[in-house]
Design a protein around this motif. Structure first.
Motif, PDB file in Angstrom:
ATOM      1  N   GLY A   1       0.811  -1.212   0.000  1.00  0.00           N
ATOM      2  CA  GLY A   1       0.000   0.000   0.000  1.00  0.00           C
ATOM      3  C   GLY A   1       0.842   1.258   0.000  1.00  0.00           C
ATOM      4  O   GLY A   1       0.571   2.201  -0.751  1.00  0.00           O
ATOM      5  N   ALA A   2       1.876   1.290   0.846  1.00  0.00           N
ATOM      6  CA  ALA A   2       2.742   2.465   0.912  1.00  0.00           C
ATOM      7  C   ALA A   2       3.479   2.683  -0.403  1.00  0.00           C
ATOM      8  O   ALA A   2       3.598   3.805  -0.892  1.00  0.00           O
ATOM      9  CB  ALA A   2       3.735   2.318   2.062  1.00  0.00           C
ATOM     10  N   ARG A   3       3.994   1.599  -0.995  1.00  0.00           N
ATOM     11  CA  ARG A   3       4.728   1.732  -2.252  1.00  0.00           C
ATOM     12  C   ARG A   3       3.824   2.170  -3.395  1.00  0.00           C
ATOM     13  O   ARG A   3       4.201   3.018  -4.209  1.00  0.00           O
ATOM     14  CB  ARG A   3       5.422   0.413  -2.604  1.00  0.00           C
ATOM     15  CG  ARG A   3       6.510   0.010  -1.625  1.00  0.00           C
ATOM     16  CD  ARG A   3       7.420  -1.067  -2.213  1.00  0.00           C
ATOM     17  NE  ARG A   3       6.673  -2.260  -2.605  1.00  0.00           N
ATOM     18  CZ  ARG A   3       6.386  -3.259  -1.778  1.00  0.00           C
ATOM     19  NH1 ARG A   3       6.735  -3.181  -0.501  1.00  0.00           N
ATOM     20  NH2 ARG A   3       5.748  -4.321  -2.206  1.00  0.00           N
ATOM     21  N   ARG A   4       2.630   1.602  -3.466  1.00  0.00           N
ATOM     22  CA  ARG A   4       1.722   1.953  -4.550  1.00  0.00           C
ATOM     23  C   ARG A   4       1.270   3.401  -4.464  1.00  0.00           C
ATOM     24  O   ARG A   4       1.227   4.112  -5.476  1.00  0.00           O
ATOM     25  CB  ARG A   4       0.509   1.014  -4.526  1.00  0.00           C
ATOM     26  CG  ARG A   4       0.819  -0.399  -4.982  1.00  0.00           C
ATOM     27  CD  ARG A   4      -0.305  -1.374  -4.652  1.00  0.00           C
ATOM     28  NE  ARG A   4      -0.013  -2.703  -5.181  1.00  0.00           N
ATOM     29  CZ  ARG A   4      -0.747  -3.784  -4.923  1.00  0.00           C
ATOM     30  NH1 ARG A   4      -1.810  -3.692  -4.114  1.00  0.00           N
ATOM     31  NH2 ARG A   4      -0.418  -4.960  -5.446  1.00  0.00           N
ATOM     32  N   SER A   5       0.918   3.863  -3.281  1.00  0.00           N
ATOM     33  CA  SER A   5       0.460   5.250  -3.142  1.00  0.00           C
ATOM     34  C   SER A   5       1.593   6.230  -3.373  1.00  0.00           C
ATOM     35  O   SER A   5       1.403   7.285  -4.009  1.00  0.00           O
ATOM     36  CB  SER A   5      -0.174   5.468  -1.765  1.00  0.00           C
ATOM     37  OG  SER A   5       0.725   5.124  -0.729  1.00  0.00           O
ATOM     38  N   SER A   6       2.788   5.902  -2.896  1.00  0.00           N
ATOM     39  CA  SER A   6       3.937   6.767  -3.130  1.00  0.00           C
ATOM     40  C   SER A   6       4.264   6.831  -4.614  1.00  0.00           C
ATOM     41  O   SER A   6       4.579   7.901  -5.157  1.00  0.00           O
ATOM     42  CB  SER A   6       5.143   6.252  -2.340  1.00  0.00           C
ATOM     43  OG  SER A   6       6.270   7.064  -2.545  1.00  0.00           O
ATOM     44  N   LEU A   7       4.161   5.690  -5.312  1.00  0.00           N
ATOM     45  CA  LEU A   7       4.410   5.664  -6.752  1.00  0.00           C
ATOM     46  C   LEU A   7       3.364   6.478  -7.508  1.00  0.00           C
ATOM     47  O   LEU A   7       3.692   7.195  -8.463  1.00  0.00           O
ATOM     48  CB  LEU A   7       4.415   4.228  -7.252  1.00  0.00           C
ATOM     49  CG  LEU A   7       4.647   4.027  -8.761  1.00  0.00           C
ATOM     50  CD1 LEU A   7       6.003   4.582  -9.166  1.00  0.00           C
ATOM     51  CD2 LEU A   7       4.520   2.565  -9.129  1.00  0.00           C
TER      52      LEU A   7
ATOM     53  N   LEU B   1      11.656   5.270  -8.967  1.00  0.00           N
ATOM     54  CA  LEU B   1      12.482   4.101  -9.229  1.00  0.00           C
ATOM     55  C   LEU B   1      13.124   3.526  -7.961  1.00  0.00           C
ATOM     56  O   LEU B   1      13.367   2.318  -7.879  1.00  0.00           O
ATOM     57  CB  LEU B   1      13.571   4.437 -10.248  1.00  0.00           C
ATOM     58  CG  LEU B   1      13.082   4.734 -11.673  1.00  0.00           C
ATOM     59  CD1 LEU B   1      14.242   5.198 -12.548  1.00  0.00           C
ATOM     60  CD2 LEU B   1      12.418   3.501 -12.283  1.00  0.00           C
ATOM     61  N   VAL B   2      13.421   4.387  -6.994  1.00  0.00           N
ATOM     62  CA  VAL B   2      14.143   3.904  -5.803  1.00  0.00           C
ATOM     63  C   VAL B   2      13.217   3.368  -4.725  1.00  0.00           C
ATOM     64  O   VAL B   2      13.691   2.872  -3.699  1.00  0.00           O
ATOM     65  CB  VAL B   2      15.023   5.020  -5.185  1.00  0.00           C
ATOM     66  CG1 VAL B   2      16.023   5.535  -6.198  1.00  0.00           C
ATOM     67  CG2 VAL B   2      14.181   6.136  -4.601  1.00  0.00           C
ATOM     68  N   GLN B   3      11.909   3.414  -4.940  1.00  0.00           N
ATOM     69  CA  GLN B   3      10.995   3.017  -3.870  1.00  0.00           C
ATOM     70  C   GLN B   3      11.116   1.552  -3.454  1.00  0.00           C
ATOM     71  O   GLN B   3      10.962   1.239  -2.267  1.00  0.00           O
ATOM     72  CB  GLN B   3       9.562   3.387  -4.263  1.00  0.00           C
ATOM     73  CG  GLN B   3       9.362   4.888  -4.199  1.00  0.00           C
ATOM     74  CD  GLN B   3       8.025   5.352  -4.710  1.00  0.00           C
ATOM     75  OE1 GLN B   3       7.117   4.558  -4.897  1.00  0.00           O
ATOM     76  NE2 GLN B   3       7.906   6.647  -4.944  1.00  0.00           N
ATOM     77  N   PRO B   4      11.390   0.614  -4.361  1.00  0.00           N
ATOM     78  CA  PRO B   4      11.649  -0.765  -3.882  1.00  0.00           C
ATOM     79  C   PRO B   4      12.847  -0.836  -2.934  1.00  0.00           C
ATOM     80  O   PRO B   4      12.845  -1.621  -1.982  1.00  0.00           O
ATOM     81  CB  PRO B   4      11.907  -1.538  -5.178  1.00  0.00           C
ATOM     82  CG  PRO B   4      11.168  -0.775  -6.228  1.00  0.00           C
ATOM     83  CD  PRO B   4      11.322   0.668  -5.831  1.00  0.00           C
ATOM     84  N   LEU B   5      13.850   0.005  -3.176  1.00  0.00           N
ATOM     85  CA  LEU B   5      15.009   0.051  -2.284  1.00  0.00           C
ATOM     86  C   LEU B   5      14.606   0.569  -0.910  1.00  0.00           C
ATOM     87  O   LEU B   5      15.112   0.097   0.119  1.00  0.00           O
ATOM     88  CB  LEU B   5      16.096   0.945  -2.886  1.00  0.00           C
ATOM     89  CG  LEU B   5      17.323   1.249  -2.014  1.00  0.00           C
ATOM     90  CD1 LEU B   5      18.084  -0.031  -1.723  1.00  0.00           C
ATOM     91  CD2 LEU B   5      18.223   2.275  -2.697  1.00  0.00           C
ATOM     92  N   ALA B   6      13.683   1.533  -0.891  1.00  0.00           N
ATOM     93  CA  ALA B   6      13.250   2.112   0.383  1.00  0.00           C
ATOM     94  C   ALA B   6      12.643   1.055   1.288  1.00  0.00           C
ATOM     95  O   ALA B   6      12.847   1.070   2.510  1.00  0.00           O
ATOM     96  CB  ALA B   6      12.245   3.237   0.127  1.00  0.00           C
ATOM     97  N   LYS B   7      11.902   0.117   0.720  1.00  0.00           N
ATOM     98  CA  LYS B   7      11.296  -0.940   1.530  1.00  0.00           C
ATOM     99  C   LYS B   7      12.369  -1.795   2.194  1.00  0.00           C
ATOM    100  O   LYS B   7      12.215  -2.251   3.331  1.00  0.00           O
ATOM    101  CB  LYS B   7      10.397  -1.802   0.636  1.00  0.00           C
ATOM    102  CG  LYS B   7       9.762  -2.998   1.351  1.00  0.00           C
ATOM    103  CD  LYS B   7       8.856  -2.528   2.485  1.00  0.00           C
ATOM    104  CE  LYS B   7       8.080  -3.704   3.079  1.00  0.00           C
ATOM    105  NZ  LYS B   7       8.925  -4.738   3.669  1.00  0.00           N
TER     106      LYS B   7
END
Length: 423
Positions: free
Chosen positions: A148-154, A277-283
């Motif tokens: 949820g966090a990744r999708r909304s941030s994206l 692009l970097v959001q998977p890294l953030a997780k």
């Protein structure tokens, strides 16, 4: 006391794949909010508004956004996500129509920017929570805890980047920069008003009435982890964005004469594209036992400000692009980390409300260029940037030194969405 109940299909039949519609609505509202940013140079050079005026156009957006973030999130926690999300989409359409029909007059710009703020504020607090709730069973059995966090941030970063790309490209290469960008947004957004009505509602109430003030209370905003960790980092997220693609194009206007609008659009797309692009890294960086995601974010923002300073000193558009990349990395990590912190802290009944508080604090950073422009002179731009770098570094140090104080050893940290750690 009223009790909020998360609907898990009792009142609405679960629909697989429901979250993409809300994703698109958040995308469209973010598009609306950022399509104005690359046009600042156009309003300065073509319409002959002063630098202070164009930064005020950028900053007034916050005065529509902050109340909407706080009110829409809390109201959706009580009355449901769908009605407030419809308000967000309608506001985004009204904002673009005001800018389209206002013919670049001051009143039309201010009204459009205020409505843009309302649209983004409502969409981000409500849409972020709605996507999170739709990114779990029974609506999405394949999603993980952080989806949820990744999708909304994206949705936010990609929508903002698209708005800047479309508006900046049209303004740079056509003669319709004051009208066509907003018309395109209206055409692309209008169908969402009908699609949203088919998305399952995830919130229902037991009908108990609350006092006026109680409707807007978000008790989890006083959570120690929120006030002493998240609050410290939040304003820096969009201060970085505002500096990268709101203020830098203005400072380098003489150097980019003739293609300044395109350069502003490129900075927006680079900053927000990298953030996406970097959001998977953030997780992977995020942790429930410390605040390293936000620390990394602030360290990156400190570095971005220093690179930005070099771009101004050497009047270099190339160094400016490097600064945009650094800011984008920091912003992407900070957005996901901040949302994950909020979703761990907030109980179910306050999720949208606390999300709204988080974004309101973050968006306060968009006032940074306005404040810097107002005090330059007597202070110098370089001196102010160096001062900002010191403050960002100090904020990172505060979080590093204090986060464990807010997670006592005898209390387990939150490790699931909606769980509250210590108060």
């Amino acid at each position: 006391m009223s009790r909020r109940v998360a609907s898990r299909g009792s009142a609405n039949r679960p629909a697989a794949g429901a979250w993409p519609v809300v994703f698109c609505a958040l995308f469209a509202c973010s598009w609306c909010g950022n399509q104005f940013s690359p046009l600042l140079l156009m309003y300065e050079n073509v319409e002959h508004y002063s630098t202070v005026d164009v930064n005020a156009f950028l900053g007034v957006y916050v005065f529509g956004l902050a109340p909407a973030l706080l009110a829409a999130g809390a109201l959706s926690d009580r009355f449901g996500r769908r009605p407030l999300m419809i308000v967000a989409v309608v506001s985004s359409l009204a904002a673009s129509l005001s800018l389209l029909l206002g013919e670049a007059n001051v009143a039309g710009i201010y009204v459009g920017r205020l409505l843009s703020g309302v649209a983004v504020g409502a969409a981000m607090s409500v849409g972020t929570s709605w996507i999170k709730e739709l990114s779990r069973a029974p609506f999405d059995d394949d999603a993980d805890v952080g989806s949820g966090a990744r999708r909304s941030s994206l949705a936010f970063t990609a929508g903002s980047a698209t708005g800047a790309l479309v508006a900046g490209g049209i303004a740079q290469f056509t003669a319709w920069g004051e009208e066509l960008p907003f018309a395109v947004h209206v055409v692309m957004t209008a169908p969402l008003l009908f699609l949203i009505r088919r998305v399952p509602e995830t919130v229902r109430w037991d009908g108990v009435k609350l006092g006026f003030r109680d409707r807007f209370r978000v008790p989890s905003a006083s959570h120690r982890r929120f006030t002493r960790v998240v609050v410290v980092a939040a304003p820096w997220l969009f201060a970085a964005a505002a500096l990268a693609y709101g203020y830098l194009p203005v400072l380098l206007a003489d150097r980019t004469a003739g293609w300044g609008l395109g350069y502003a659009a490129i900075l927006s797309v680079v900053t927000l594209g990298v953030a996406s692009l970097v959001q998977p890294l953030a997780k992977r960086i995020d942790s429930t036992s410390n605040a390293r995601g936000l620390v990394v974010c602030l360290a990156g923002i400190t570095g971005g400000i220093l690179v930005l300073t070099l771009a101004v000193v050497y009047s270099s558009p190339v160094i400016g692009l490097v600064a945009a990349v650094v800011f984008g990395i920091a912003m992407g990590i900070g957005l996901v980390s901040g949302l994950l912190e909020v979703q761990r802290i907030a109980p179910e009944r306050e999720l949208a409300g606390l999300t709204g508080v988080f974004y309101a604090l973050a968006y306060a950073g968009f006032l940074t260029p306005t404040l810097l422009a107002a005090i330059t002179p007597p202070l110098t731009t370089v001196g102010l940037f160096l001062g900002l770098a010191v403050l960002a570094c100090a904020s990172a140090a505060v979080i590093m030194l204090s986060y464990r104080k807010h997670l006592p050893e005898n209390e387990a940290p939150a490790n699931s969405i909606g769980q509250v750690a210590s108060r």
